[in-house]
Design an enzyme around this catalytic site. Structure first.
Site, PDB file in Angstrom:
ATOM      1  N   HIS A 146      13.096  11.939   3.701  1.00  0.00           N
ATOM      2  CA  HIS A 146      12.478  13.201   4.085  1.00  0.00           C
ATOM      3  C   HIS A 146      12.307  14.150   2.906  1.00  0.00           C
ATOM      4  O   HIS A 146      11.217  14.690   2.738  1.00  0.00           O
ATOM      5  CB  HIS A 146      13.133  13.857   5.293  1.00  0.00           C
ATOM      6  CG  HIS A 146      12.127  14.788   5.888  1.00  0.00           C
ATOM      7  ND1 HIS A 146      11.075  14.349   6.652  1.00  0.00           N
ATOM      8  CD2 HIS A 146      11.913  16.107   5.676  1.00  0.00           C
ATOM      9  CE1 HIS A 146      10.284  15.375   6.923  1.00  0.00           C
ATOM     10  NE2 HIS A 146      10.768  16.446   6.345  1.00  0.00           N
ATOM     11  N   LYS A 148       3.653  30.028   3.646  1.00  0.00           N
ATOM     12  CA  LYS A 148       2.756  29.620   2.562  1.00  0.00           C
ATOM     13  C   LYS A 148       1.299  29.654   3.021  1.00  0.00           C
ATOM     14  O   LYS A 148       0.428  30.172   2.324  1.00  0.00           O
ATOM     15  CB  LYS A 148       3.112  28.220   2.069  1.00  0.00           C
ATOM     16  CG  LYS A 148       4.562  28.103   1.651  1.00  0.00           C
ATOM     17  CD  LYS A 148       4.851  26.771   1.037  1.00  0.00           C
ATOM     18  CE  LYS A 148       4.230  26.709  -0.326  1.00  0.00           C
ATOM     19  NZ  LYS A 148       4.745  27.746  -1.207  1.00  0.00           N
ATOM     20  N   ASP A 197       6.562  21.694 -26.485  1.00  0.00           N
ATOM     21  CA  ASP A 197       6.483  20.347 -25.894  1.00  0.00           C
ATOM     22  C   ASP A 197       7.508  20.275 -24.770  1.00  0.00           C
ATOM     23  O   ASP A 197       8.123  21.286 -24.420  1.00  0.00           O
ATOM     24  CB  ASP A 197       6.755  19.259 -26.947  1.00  0.00           C
ATOM     25  CG  ASP A 197       6.049  17.947 -26.599  1.00  0.00           C
ATOM     26  OD1 ASP A 197       6.309  17.414 -25.513  1.00  0.00           O
ATOM     27  OD2 ASP A 197       5.241  17.478 -27.404  1.00  0.00           O
ATOM     28  N   HIS A 210       0.848  -1.205   0.000  1.00  0.00           N
ATOM     29  CA  HIS A 210       0.000   0.000   0.000  1.00  0.00           C
ATOM     30  C   HIS A 210       0.878   1.249   0.000  1.00  0.00           C
ATOM     31  O   HIS A 210       0.676   2.167  -0.796  1.00  0.00           O
ATOM     32  CB  HIS A 210      -0.922  -0.002   1.216  1.00  0.00           C
ATOM     33  CG  HIS A 210      -1.572   1.328   1.500  1.00  0.00           C
ATOM     34  ND1 HIS A 210      -2.569   1.852   0.717  1.00  0.00           N
ATOM     35  CD2 HIS A 210      -1.329   2.253   2.461  1.00  0.00           C
ATOM     36  CE1 HIS A 210      -2.925   3.043   1.195  1.00  0.00           C
ATOM     37  NE2 HIS A 210      -2.181   3.314   2.255  1.00  0.00           N
ATOM     38  N   ARG A 214       1.180   0.767  15.123  1.00  0.00           N
ATOM     39  CA  ARG A 214       0.795   0.566  13.733  1.00  0.00           C
ATOM     40  C   ARG A 214       1.410  -0.729  13.210  1.00  0.00           C
ATOM     41  O   ARG A 214       2.249  -1.344  13.868  1.00  0.00           O
ATOM     42  CB  ARG A 214       1.231   1.744  12.883  1.00  0.00           C
ATOM     43  CG  ARG A 214       2.726   1.901  12.723  1.00  0.00           C
ATOM     44  CD  ARG A 214       2.974   2.939  11.665  1.00  0.00           C
ATOM     45  NE  ARG A 214       4.380   3.301  11.554  1.00  0.00           N
ATOM     46  CZ  ARG A 214       4.906   3.831  10.463  1.00  0.00           C
ATOM     47  NH1 ARG A 214       4.171   4.009   9.400  1.00  0.00           N
ATOM     48  NH2 ARG A 214       6.175   4.163  10.422  1.00  0.00           N
ATOM     49  N   TYR A 245       8.549  15.867   0.732  1.00  0.00           N
ATOM     50  CA  TYR A 245       8.330  17.171   0.102  1.00  0.00           C
ATOM     51  C   TYR A 245       8.162  17.032  -1.402  1.00  0.00           C
ATOM     52  O   TYR A 245       7.443  17.815  -2.025  1.00  0.00           O
ATOM     53  CB  TYR A 245       9.460  18.138   0.468  1.00  0.00           C
ATOM     54  CG  TYR A 245       9.370  18.495   1.932  1.00  0.00           C
ATOM     55  CD1 TYR A 245       8.379  19.356   2.380  1.00  0.00           C
ATOM     56  CD2 TYR A 245      10.212  17.909   2.870  1.00  0.00           C
ATOM     57  CE1 TYR A 245       8.245  19.642   3.720  1.00  0.00           C
ATOM     58  CE2 TYR A 245      10.071  18.197   4.219  1.00  0.00           C
ATOM     59  CZ  TYR A 245       9.094  19.062   4.639  1.00  0.00           C
ATOM     60  OH  TYR A 245       8.955  19.330   5.963  1.00  0.00           O
ATOM     61  N   GLU A 296      11.764  13.178   0.104  1.00  0.00           N
ATOM     62  CA  GLU A 296      10.683  12.517  -0.635  1.00  0.00           C
ATOM     63  C   GLU A 296       9.304  13.015  -0.205  1.00  0.00           C
ATOM     64  O   GLU A 296       8.437  13.219  -1.043  1.00  0.00           O
ATOM     65  CB  GLU A 296      10.777  10.998  -0.457  1.00  0.00           C
ATOM     66  CG  GLU A 296       9.580  10.206  -0.953  1.00  0.00           C
ATOM     67  CD  GLU A 296       9.418  10.219  -2.469  1.00  0.00           C
ATOM     68  OE1 GLU A 296      10.415  10.525  -3.165  1.00  0.00           O
ATOM     69  OE2 GLU A 296       8.304   9.928  -2.945  1.00  0.00           O
ATOM     70  N   SER A 304      12.804   6.008 -13.651  1.00  0.00           N
ATOM     71  CA  SER A 304      11.720   6.702 -14.339  1.00  0.00           C
ATOM     72  C   SER A 304      11.531   8.106 -13.785  1.00  0.00           C
ATOM     73  O   SER A 304      11.424   9.080 -14.541  1.00  0.00           O
ATOM     74  CB  SER A 304      10.428   5.890 -14.188  1.00  0.00           C
ATOM     75  OG  SER A 304       9.309   6.716 -14.353  1.00  0.00           O
ATOM     76  N   SER A 305      11.522   8.244 -12.438  1.00  0.00           N
ATOM     77  CA  SER A 305      11.239   9.585 -11.917  1.00  0.00           C
ATOM     78  C   SER A 305      12.448  10.499 -12.079  1.00  0.00           C
ATOM     79  O   SER A 305      12.273  11.711 -12.226  1.00  0.00           O
ATOM     80  CB  SER A 305      10.753   9.539 -10.465  1.00  0.00           C
ATOM     81  OG  SER A 305      11.588   8.757  -9.680  1.00  0.00           O
ATOM     82  N   SER A 342      -1.769  27.110  -4.916  1.00  0.00           N
ATOM     83  CA  SER A 342      -1.527  28.549  -5.069  1.00  0.00           C
ATOM     84  C   SER A 342      -2.308  29.105  -6.250  1.00  0.00           C
ATOM     85  O   SER A 342      -2.901  30.189  -6.171  1.00  0.00           O
ATOM     86  CB  SER A 342      -0.034  28.816  -5.290  1.00  0.00           C
ATOM     87  OG  SER A 342       0.721  28.308  -4.224  1.00  0.00           O
ATOM     88  N   THR A 346       6.762  26.977   5.789  1.00  0.00           N
ATOM     89  CA  THR A 346       5.425  26.410   5.598  1.00  0.00           C
ATOM     90  C   THR A 346       4.370  27.382   6.106  1.00  0.00           C
ATOM     91  O   THR A 346       3.326  27.582   5.478  1.00  0.00           O
ATOM     92  CB  THR A 346       5.302  25.062   6.323  1.00  0.00           C
ATOM     93  OG1 THR A 346       6.422  24.258   5.978  1.00  0.00           O
ATOM     94  CG2 THR A 346       4.035  24.346   5.916  1.00  0.00           C
ATOM     95  N   HIS A 363      14.834  12.949  12.296  1.00  0.00           N
ATOM     96  CA  HIS A 363      13.658  13.047  13.178  1.00  0.00           C
ATOM     97  C   HIS A 363      12.735  11.846  12.981  1.00  0.00           C
ATOM     98  O   HIS A 363      11.782  11.688  13.724  1.00  0.00           O
ATOM     99  CB  HIS A 363      12.918  14.379  12.992  1.00  0.00           C
ATOM    100  CG  HIS A 363      12.259  14.556  11.661  1.00  0.00           C
ATOM    101  ND1 HIS A 363      12.137  15.767  11.038  1.00  0.00           N
ATOM    102  CD2 HIS A 363      11.691  13.670  10.817  1.00  0.00           C
ATOM    103  CE1 HIS A 363      11.520  15.624   9.892  1.00  0.00           C
ATOM    104  NE2 HIS A 363      11.237  14.358   9.731  1.00  0.00           N
ATOM    105  N   HIS A 364      13.039  11.016  11.982  1.00  0.00           N
ATOM    106  CA  HIS A 364      12.304   9.748  11.838  1.00  0.00           C
ATOM    107  C   HIS A 364      12.931   8.665  12.709  1.00  0.00           C
ATOM    108  O   HIS A 364      12.476   7.529  12.702  1.00  0.00           O
ATOM    109  CB  HIS A 364      12.326   9.284  10.380  1.00  0.00           C
ATOM    110  CG  HIS A 364      11.648  10.234   9.446  1.00  0.00           C
ATOM    111  ND1 HIS A 364      10.315  10.142   9.119  1.00  0.00           N
ATOM    112  CD2 HIS A 364      12.111  11.308   8.772  1.00  0.00           C
ATOM    113  CE1 HIS A 364       9.997  11.109   8.285  1.00  0.00           C
ATOM    114  NE2 HIS A 364      11.071  11.838   8.060  1.00  0.00           N
ATOM    115  N   TRP A 367       6.857   0.002   4.010  1.00  0.00           N
ATOM    116  CA  TRP A 367       7.393   0.652   2.801  1.00  0.00           C
ATOM    117  C   TRP A 367       8.784   1.211   3.062  1.00  0.00           C
ATOM    118  O   TRP A 367       9.527   1.482   2.127  1.00  0.00           O
ATOM    119  CB  TRP A 367       6.451   1.751   2.308  1.00  0.00           C
ATOM    120  CG  TRP A 367       6.661   3.104   2.909  1.00  0.00           C
ATOM    121  CD1 TRP A 367       6.195   3.516   4.122  1.00  0.00           C
ATOM    122  CD2 TRP A 367       7.383   4.206   2.364  1.00  0.00           C
ATOM    123  NE1 TRP A 367       6.598   4.812   4.350  1.00  0.00           N
ATOM    124  CE2 TRP A 367       7.323   5.270   3.290  1.00  0.00           C
ATOM    125  CE3 TRP A 367       8.083   4.412   1.164  1.00  0.00           C
ATOM    126  CZ2 TRP A 367       7.936   6.502   3.074  1.00  0.00           C
ATOM    127  CZ3 TRP A 367       8.699   5.655   0.962  1.00  0.00           C
ATOM    128  CH2 TRP A 367       8.610   6.678   1.911  1.00  0.00           C
TER     129      TRP A 367
END
Lengths: 531, 284
Positions: free
Chosen positions: A259, A337, A112, A83, A456, A263, A261, A175-176, A274, A334, A308-309, A148
């Protein structure tokens, strides 16, 4: 050898594919057109969203009641793992690449993307990766089941499903990276005359920062899973203390990717929000330059907060303090924004079409997710919260109410441009309100579960958690079913409906509204001049 | 009008099936690798089939690109795109190596000292934090690779190859085709000698020094860092060979030769990675 056509003045026509484009399925397989590729990305990501969603519903079904009812613990773990992987790499990231493909050339006045064939390749690498991930459920030992985040030593011990996940991640990563190189190059090199960087729509800016992040950190993830692979099969000791390595090393490398990622997943959404807020407030965005600097600051800071993880891995106290303060520092850009979005609405003549509803829902719920992030940033508090449902609630407020809601806002906002028809507004509003209510029903209660200590990634739980889990599961099914409404609305919109004008939203600004709706196959072959 | 059109014109390639062929090759290679690593008989043949399809794809795709370049499809603006693209690509490669350098630094400065600390004295009694180490549980005798033999020679070889490549580039700029061809040829030869020495070093390490992939943290970082570097040298050498072939065929002009420059960028990048490797893997 050379199929390029020359025009009268001895030059190449801007599009090599005029007049001899294959039809049927071959059009989609061989296309180099950014709009076709964007559509494929969007459809693929929605399909993956449904696949990953079914896995989420399997998880929630099992958690409806305490005890084991529906699946075995091993399978439950495979569901949580797939998932996460499918939603992050298969649904959200490709969805935003789809938006970028469709909208960036239109917004900057380019004919293009910079690299047409490579663009097609970055899309067509996704199906093999999806195939590897989904078929890994059926190999001996089942799919990867370590979450994951793929922490060793669990990942070292599992069967060949883990290898399939590793290679799927490699392919998705390539790919990315390709997609992001294409996007960054397009933005840097293909802007129309006069379209300076600080005149670009914010969606272009957010994607430029995102592309930088992707190119910087996806190779790090590739390194991490490569070390996992060699530890599994070739006797290396990166994550094995007996050989001088350390399982915690994986967490450092993974979160140095992970981390930025998160963002990568949310920043393109900031861009969409926006633009939507500004359009439906009928005011220019408040503090455009500060928005750009805030996004850039978030991008840079995202490299400095990864541990921090990992507060519970035995980090030294000084490291905990540093990562705590650095993490809280991200709340500053943040906050800029959120303030700017609110200030854009202030005094505007607001209307509440579906994109605006999703945008306001985004601001409201993403702010909650941001605040629970601040709570988790505090090392002393996080020791209690680590791996509880509070964390699950927190990141679903940013991933679902953040990234996914902004994708919905963008989809409704640009559907008229894509299809040439207006979507059904009533159905769109019902979709928003169902999503909003069921989302909170699913995830708000998970804060309480986490605070009360429910861990979890475990298929069973103590009796006192039963009521909130029931509510959460019912909410999840409601949320899942609501998304079929979106699918139906999109299909109806493609097939017909009220004709959309070139600029269906009277407050909208940007070059994309200067081309007809639906946008013709080729746009901006002569670049506009931006004043 | 005409001037503006020239300035803003951008070539977009027509429909192409090569991307699908490429993704099919990747699927075969990934599935083949998974099966091979799990001792399933079909694995190796599938992996090799994937490699063959990949090579076929590269041949076809690159031939098309070269054809478009010769036909003049790539103007100044496309050229700038290629520069951005190659720059971003090399940046991603830098980050890939950064992950492995990071692992090496972490093992040397954090995990090995930690394993010898008082906290772990009960689990690994007597383990001393000295580098190189293969970890507390590794009991066989083994030797670390010393810098001042083949590795130092390899450093000189790569530095010399950077110089010959630049000399070749000067030849291209001055339209002295002979200098271009000889320079490229020398660069490839130096790269090939480097790779031969790497193979020699590995076989020496395996047969006489008991230094293997499984030799703990040292073996892991040594082989993965030098191995991925060697792999990149191989790719670079192949790319140089294509450039040599094209130079002999008469491609490239002083103003229009980004393919050559891209390969040169890549080669210098591989060179710089080696310098870091030589210092932190072999020397310090």
């Amino acid at each position: 050898m050379n199929t390029a056509t020359t025009t009268a003045h001895g030059n190449f026509s801007a599009h090599d594919d005029h007049g001899h484009e294959p039809g049927g399925i071959m059009r989609w397989i061989t296309t180099t057109n950014h709009k076709d590729i964007g559509s494929m990305y969007l459809w693929f990501s929605f399909a993956m969203f449904l696949v990953g969603g079914c896995m989420a519903l399997t998880i929630r079904s099992e958690l409806f009641q305490p005890g084991l009812q529906i699946v075995q613990p091993e399978f439950f773990n495979q569901m949580t793992t797939l998932h996460g992987l499918i939603m992050v790499f298969g649904a959200i990231m490709p969805a935003f690449v789809g938006f970028a493909n469709w909208m960036l050339p239109l917004q900057i006045g380019a004919s293009d993307m910079a690299f047409g064939r490579m663009n097609n390749l970055s899309f067509w690498m996704l199906p093999p990766a999806a195939l590897l991930l989904t078929t890994s459920l059926f190999v001996p030992g089942g799919a990867a089941a370590a979450g994951w985040t793929l922490y060793p030593p669990l990942t070292i011990q599992q069967g060949m499903g883990m290898d399939m996940a590793i290679f799927a991640i490699h392919i998705l990563g390539i790919s990315s990276i390709m997609g992001s190189i294409n996007i960054a190059t397009t933005i840097m090199n293909l802007r129309a005359p006069g379209m300076t960087l600080m005149k670009m729509p914010l969606f272009c800016w957010t994607w430029l920062v995102t592309a930088f992040l992707v190119i910087a950190v996806m190779p790090i993830l590739a390194g991490a899973v490569t070390m996992t692979l060699t530890d599994r099969h070739f006797g290396t000791s990166f994550f094995n203390a007996a050989g001088g390595g350390d399982p915690v090393l994986f967490q450092h490398i993974f979160w140095f990717f992970g981390h930025p990622e998160v963002y990568i997943v949310i920043i393109p959404g900031f861009g969409i929000i926006s633009q939507v807020i500004s359009t439906f407030s009928r005011k220019p965005l408040f503090g455009y330059a500060s928005m750009v600097y805030a996004v850039a600051a978030i991008g840079v800071l995202s490299f400095t907060v990864w541990a921090h993880h990992m507060y519970t891995t035995g980090l030294p106290l000084t490291a905990q303090l540093y990562f705590m303060y650095a993490t809280m520092f991200i709340a500053v850009p943040t906050g800029v924004k959120i303030f700017n979005w609110t200030a854009t609405m202030w005094g505007g003549s607001l209307t509440f079409e579906t994109p605006m509803l999703f945008a306001i829902g985004f601001i409201f719920l993403f702010t909650i997710g941001g605040f629970s992030g601040l709570v988790l940033a505090m090392a002393a508090v996080d020791v209690q919260m680590q791996d509880t449902y509070y964390v699950v609630a927190h990141f679903h407020y940013t991933m679902v109410a953040g990234a996914l809601f902004s994708a919905f806002a963008g989809a409704y906002y640009w559907l008229p441009k894509w299809t040439g028809h207006m979507y059904n507004e009533t159905m769109g509003k019902v979709h928003f309100w169902c999503s909003f209510v069921f989302f909170n029903m699913t995830f708000f209660v998970q804060h309480f579960l986490g605070l009360a200590g429910m861990p979890r990634r475990i298929p069973d739980y103590a009796l006192q958690f039963a009521d909130f889990n029931k509510i959460s599961t019912l909410g999840a099914f409601g949320f899942g079913l609501s998304q079929l409404l979106f699918l139906y609305n999109v299909i109806v919109c493609i097939r017909g409906g009220e004709k959309a004008p070139a600029k269906p939203w009277d407050g909208a600004e940007g070059l994309e509204w200067d081309v007809p709706s639906p946008a013709p196959h080729h746009t901006w072959e002569v670049q506009p001049v931006v004043k | 009008m005409a001037a503006q059109k020239e300035e803003t014109y951008y070539y977009v390639p027509g429909p192409s099936a090569w991307p699908l062929v490429a993704s099919f090759a990747l699927l075969l290679m990934a599935a083949g690798s998974v099966m091979a690593m799990n001792k399933i008989g079909m694995g190796m043949p599938t992996l090799l089939a994937g490699v063959v399809v990949l090579l076929y794809m590269m041949h076809g795709w690159f031939a098309k690109v070269i054809g478009e370049s010769r036909a003049g499809a790539y103007n100044k603006r496309v050229d700038v795109s290629f520069r951005w693209g190659m720059g971003w690509f090399i940046f991603s490669e830098v980050m890939f190596f950064a992950a492995f350098f990071g692992a090496l630094f972490y093992i040397r400065t954090i995990s090995v000292p930690d394993l010898s600390s008082l906290e772990n004295a009960m689990i690994w009694p007597g383990f001393k934090a000295v580098w190189p180490t293969a970890g507390p549980a590794f009991k066989e005798h083994w030797d670390a690779m010393l810098p001042w033999g083949l590795p130092a020679v390899n450093t000189l070889l790569l530095l010399a190859s950077g110089a010959t490549l630049t000399w070749a580039h000067w030849g291209l700029m001055k339209e002295q085709r002979k200098q271009l061809i000889i320079g490229l040829f020398l660069t490839i030869v130096l790269g090939a000698i480097f790779l031969t020495f790497q193979v020699e070093e590995y076989s020496h390490a395996y047969s006489e020094m008991n230094l293997k992939l499984s030799t703990g943290g040292y073996g892991s970082t040594f082989y993965l860092l030098t191995g991925f570097h060697g792999f990149h040298v191989t790719l670079g050498a192949i790319m140089l060979a294509v450039m040599l072939f094209r130079s002999i065929k008469g491609d490239f002009s002083p103003k229009h030769h980004f393919a050559f420059e891209a390969v040169a960028w890549y080669w210098h990048f591989v060179d710089v990675v080696w310098l870091f490797l030589f210092v932190v893997v072999y020397w310090l």
